[in-house]
Scaffold this motif. Structure first.
Motif, PDB file in Angstrom:
ATOM      1  N   VAL A  86       7.005   4.741  -1.632  1.00  0.00           N
ATOM      2  CA  VAL A  86       6.572   6.555  -0.875  1.00  0.00           C
ATOM      3  C   VAL A  86       6.873   5.803   0.678  1.00  0.00           C
ATOM      4  N   ALA A  87       7.269   6.376   1.591  1.00  0.00           N
ATOM      5  CA  ALA A  87       7.767   6.468   2.817  1.00  0.00           C
ATOM      6  C   ALA A  87       7.167   8.016   3.242  1.00  0.00           C
ATOM      7  N   LYS A  88       6.628   8.172   4.912  1.00  0.00           N
ATOM      8  CA  LYS A  88       6.981   9.920   5.553  1.00  0.00           C
ATOM      9  C   LYS A  88       7.799  10.621   4.419  1.00  0.00           C
ATOM     10  N   ASP A  89       7.900  11.692   4.649  1.00  0.00           N
ATOM     11  CA  ASP A  89       8.668  13.078   3.897  1.00  0.00           C
ATOM     12  C   ASP A  89       9.270  12.242   2.910  1.00  0.00           C
TER      13      ASP A  89
ATOM     14  N   PRO B 233      -6.904  -5.281  -6.928  1.00  0.00           N
ATOM     15  CA  PRO B 233      -5.368  -4.834  -7.263  1.00  0.00           C
ATOM     16  C   PRO B 233      -5.257  -3.408  -6.183  1.00  0.00           C
ATOM     17  N   LEU B 234      -5.917  -2.726  -6.017  1.00  0.00           N
ATOM     18  CA  LEU B 234      -5.579  -1.676  -5.338  1.00  0.00           C
ATOM     19  C   LEU B 234      -6.478  -2.232  -3.967  1.00  0.00           C
ATOM     20  N   VAL B 235      -5.651  -1.439  -2.702  1.00  0.00           N
ATOM     21  CA  VAL B 235      -6.197  -0.990  -1.337  1.00  0.00           C
ATOM     22  C   VAL B 235      -7.222  -0.914  -1.143  1.00  0.00           C
ATOM     23  N   LYS B 236      -8.286  -0.364  -0.145  1.00  0.00           N
ATOM     24  CA  LYS B 236      -9.742   0.142   0.197  1.00  0.00           C
ATOM     25  C   LYS B 236     -10.005   1.162   1.342  1.00  0.00           C
TER      26      LYS B 236
ATOM     27  N   ALA C 156      -4.082  13.885  -3.199  1.00  0.00           N
ATOM     28  CA  ALA C 156      -4.290  13.244  -3.061  1.00  0.00           C
ATOM     29  C   ALA C 156      -4.302  11.840  -3.988  1.00  0.00           C
ATOM     30  N   LEU C 157      -3.100  10.939  -3.551  1.00  0.00           N
ATOM     31  CA  LEU C 157      -3.007   9.656  -4.386  1.00  0.00           C
ATOM     32  C   LEU C 157      -3.892   8.939  -3.911  1.00  0.00           C
ATOM     33  N   ASP C 158      -4.759   8.958  -4.316  1.00  0.00           N
ATOM     34  CA  ASP C 158      -5.952   7.153  -4.569  1.00  0.00           C
ATOM     35  C   ASP C 158      -5.309   5.609  -4.913  1.00  0.00           C
ATOM     36  N   GLN C 159      -4.564   5.467  -5.530  1.00  0.00           N
ATOM     37  CA  GLN C 159      -4.244   4.097  -6.690  1.00  0.00           C
ATOM     38  C   GLN C 159      -3.371   4.199  -5.115  1.00  0.00           C
ATOM     39  N   VAL C 160      -3.306   3.079  -3.843  1.00  0.00           N
ATOM     40  CA  VAL C 160      -2.690   2.652  -3.605  1.00  0.00           C
ATOM     41  C   VAL C 160      -1.997   1.336  -3.678  1.00  0.00           C
TER      42      VAL C 160
ATOM     43  N   LYS D   5       0.263   3.661  -7.557  1.00  0.00           N
ATOM     44  CA  LYS D   5       0.702   3.603  -9.093  1.00  0.00           C
ATOM     45  C   LYS D   5      -0.108   5.724  -9.455  1.00  0.00           C
ATOM     46  N   THR D   6       1.089   6.014  -9.810  1.00  0.00           N
ATOM     47  CA  THR D   6       0.366   7.238 -11.066  1.00  0.00           C
ATOM     48  C   THR D   6       1.641   7.642 -12.285  1.00  0.00           C
TER      49      THR D   6
END
Length: 159
Positions: A14-17, A52-55, A34-38, A6-7
């Motif tokens: 998203v995935a790598k690349d 709501p977020l993965v720790k 760094a996007l920390d809201q995963v 979430k941004t």
């Protein structure tokens, strides 16, 4: 491996690349963010959903470019009133390239950026010290210049 991030008030899978266009992020081109809201992470059929977020999950991305979206025209009118208003808008956007998805809270690429920032700190301190010295020198010179100007004005008036 994929993640839902979430941004800017929106969610992106998203995935790598992968490259994604998100709302403007204050970072220079080539910088790592760094996007920390995963919100969700999945790998090989297993899915971890956050509440709501993965720790400790972090998605690191590189800023490819700062750009703008397409021009949008907003046109408002009121019938039989001869009332028309036109307004335009272009959204500021950032193009990100996903470099890593980490579950331990330590983005790999962000470590390098932090080390570079630590090296740049003494250089920045020297620059600010030089600027401050130049400002104080300019302030000391300013009263003398003002006195000369007032003396010239008085001489021109014939006092």
């Amino acid at each position: 491996m994929f993640a839902v991030v979430k941004t800017g008030g929106k969610q992106y899978r998203v995935a790598k690349d992968d490259k994604i266009l998100v709302e403007s992020i204050k970072a220079e081109e080539g910088a790592t963010v760094a996007l920390d809201q995963v919100m969700m992470v999945g790998e090989n059929g297993s899915v971890t959903v956050g509440t709501p977020l993965v720790k400790d999950a972090v998605v690191s991305a590189e800023v490819v470019s700062q750009t703008r979206g397409p021009k949008i025209i907003i046109f408002r009118r009121k019938r039989r009133k001869n009332h028309r208003r036109t307004q335009g808008h272009r959204q500021d956007l950032t193009l990100l390239k996903i470099t890593d998805i980490s579950l331990d809270g330590k983005p790999k690429a962000a470590k390098k950026a932090a080390a570079k920032a630590d090296d740049a700190a003494p250089k920045a301190a020297k620059k600010t010290a030089k600027k401050a010295a130049a400002k104080t020198a300019a302030k000391k010179a300013a009263p003398k210049a003002a006195a000369k100007k007032s003396a010239k004005k008085a001489a021109a008036k014939g006092e």
